[in-house]
Structures are given as structure tokens and as C-alpha cells.
Write a protein that holds these residues in place. Structure first.
Motif, short mmCIF file in Angstrom:
data_model
loop_
_atom_site.label_atom_id
_atom_site.label_comp_id
_atom_site.label_asym_id
_atom_site.label_seq_id
_atom_site.Cartn_x
_atom_site.Cartn_y
_atom_site.Cartn_z
N VAL A 289 77.67 -74.93 43.42
CA VAL A 289 77.94 -73.67 42.72
C VAL A 289 78.97 -73.95 41.63
CG1 VAL A 289 78.82 -71.31 42.98
CG2 VAL A 289 77.39 -72.32 44.77
N LYS B 7 82.37 -67.01 41.65
CA LYS B 7 81.74 -66.27 42.74
C LYS B 7 80.29 -66.00 42.36
CE LYS B 7 84.13 -62.97 44.89
NZ LYS B 7 84.72 -61.66 45.24
N ALA B 8 79.36 -66.49 43.17
CA ALA B 8 77.93 -66.30 42.92
C ALA B 8 77.37 -65.39 44.01
CB ALA B 8 77.20 -67.63 42.92
N HIS B 9 77.16 -64.14 43.68
CA HIS B 9 76.60 -63.18 44.64
C HIS B 9 75.13 -63.48 44.89
CE1 HIS B 9 79.69 -60.10 45.36
NE2 HIS B 9 80.18 -60.54 44.22
N PHE B 10 74.69 -63.27 46.12
CA PHE B 10 73.27 -63.35 46.42
C PHE B 10 72.59 -62.14 45.76
CE2 PHE B 10 74.85 -66.13 49.74
CZ PHE B 10 73.89 -67.14 49.74
N LYS C 135 72.45 -56.90 43.23
CA LYS C 135 73.50 -57.75 43.77
C LYS C 135 73.83 -57.36 45.20
CE LYS C 135 77.79 -57.48 42.13
NZ LYS C 135 78.98 -57.67 41.27
N LYS D 223 76.24 -58.03 48.84
CA LYS D 223 77.67 -58.25 49.12
C LYS D 223 77.98 -59.72 49.38
CE LYS D 223 78.72 -53.71 50.97
NZ LYS D 223 79.19 -52.93 52.12
N TYR E 254 78.22 -63.72 49.07
CA TYR E 254 78.38 -64.58 47.89
C TYR E 254 78.81 -65.99 48.29
CZ TYR E 254 83.30 -63.36 48.62
OH TYR E 254 84.53 -63.16 49.16
N ILE F 62 70.39 -66.87 44.39
CA ILE F 62 71.55 -66.69 43.52
C ILE F 62 71.07 -66.92 42.08
CG2 ILE F 62 73.25 -67.36 45.29
CD1 ILE F 62 73.58 -70.03 43.79
#
Length: 107
Positions: free
Chosen positions: A40, A44-47, A62, A64, A66, A99
Motif C-alpha cells: 500500500v 490510508k486505503a479504504h476498501f 467507500k 469503513k 482500510y 482497494i
């Protein structure tokens, strides 16, 4: 039970059996050494919901959950602007999901 209710029950059962996060993202269900790896690259990479492949930034896409920068992931297939990843957490739990493809690079 009437036959008219059977298709609805089958649909409900299949939805309950499928993890909402994965939405058809599969990395073989575990951290296998032969899968390509990624890292990554954003803070912060949110699912993202798999159904949002064309517009990951749309309202309601998006989730919650991540990943954080430098997290290592197993790479699955790509779907539009999304990358399927699998992540092995510190507690041993394995999570699969989508992601943004721009948030991960090959490792």
C-alpha cells in the motif's frame, strides 16, 4: 414451503454466505507464497464495494475498513479502477477486498 418462495430463499442464503467486503474478490482465501505481492502506497486505503469499479469515489462506495501505508498484501485480479487484495492481519485474520488500484504497487 411453496415453490414460489424457494428462489428467494436460495438468493438470501447465497448472499449470507458471501462476505460483503470481498464481493467476488478472491486471493485464494489465504496468504499463499505463489501469489503476487503488493504494498500500500497511500496513508490510508479504504476498501471499496466491488460494484463501484468504474467510480470508486461515488457516494456509498467507500467502506469503513482500510489498510495503511506500507501494509503488504496479496494481489488478486483487477476490476476497472479497483485491485483485489488479501491482507493477513496481526491477529491472524485474513481479509479480502477491493482497494483503489492507484493505492497499491507491486512489491
Amino acid at each position: 414451503m411453496t415453490t414460489s418462495r424457494l428462489p428467494a430463499l436460495v438468493l438470501i442464503a447465497s448472499l449470507l454466505a458471501t462476505p460483503a467486503l470481498a464481493e467476488n474478490c478472491r486471493t485464494d482465501g489465504g496468504p499463499y507464497p505463489d501469489l503476487p505481492k503488493g504494498q500500500v502506497t497511500v496513508a490510508k486505503a479504504h476498501f471499496i464495494r466491488g460494484s463501484c469499479a468504474d467510480d470508486p469515489g461515488a457516494a456509498g462506495c467507500k467502506l469503513k475498513a482500510y489498510l495503511l501505508q506500507d501494509d503488504l498484501v496479496a494481489l488478486g485480479p483487477r476490476n476497472g479502477k479497483l485491485q483485489c487484495v488479501g491482507y493477513l492481519g496481526r491477529g491472524g485474520g485474513y481479509t479480502e477486498g477491493w482497494i483503489p488500484a492507484a493505492a497499491v504497487q507491486p512489491y
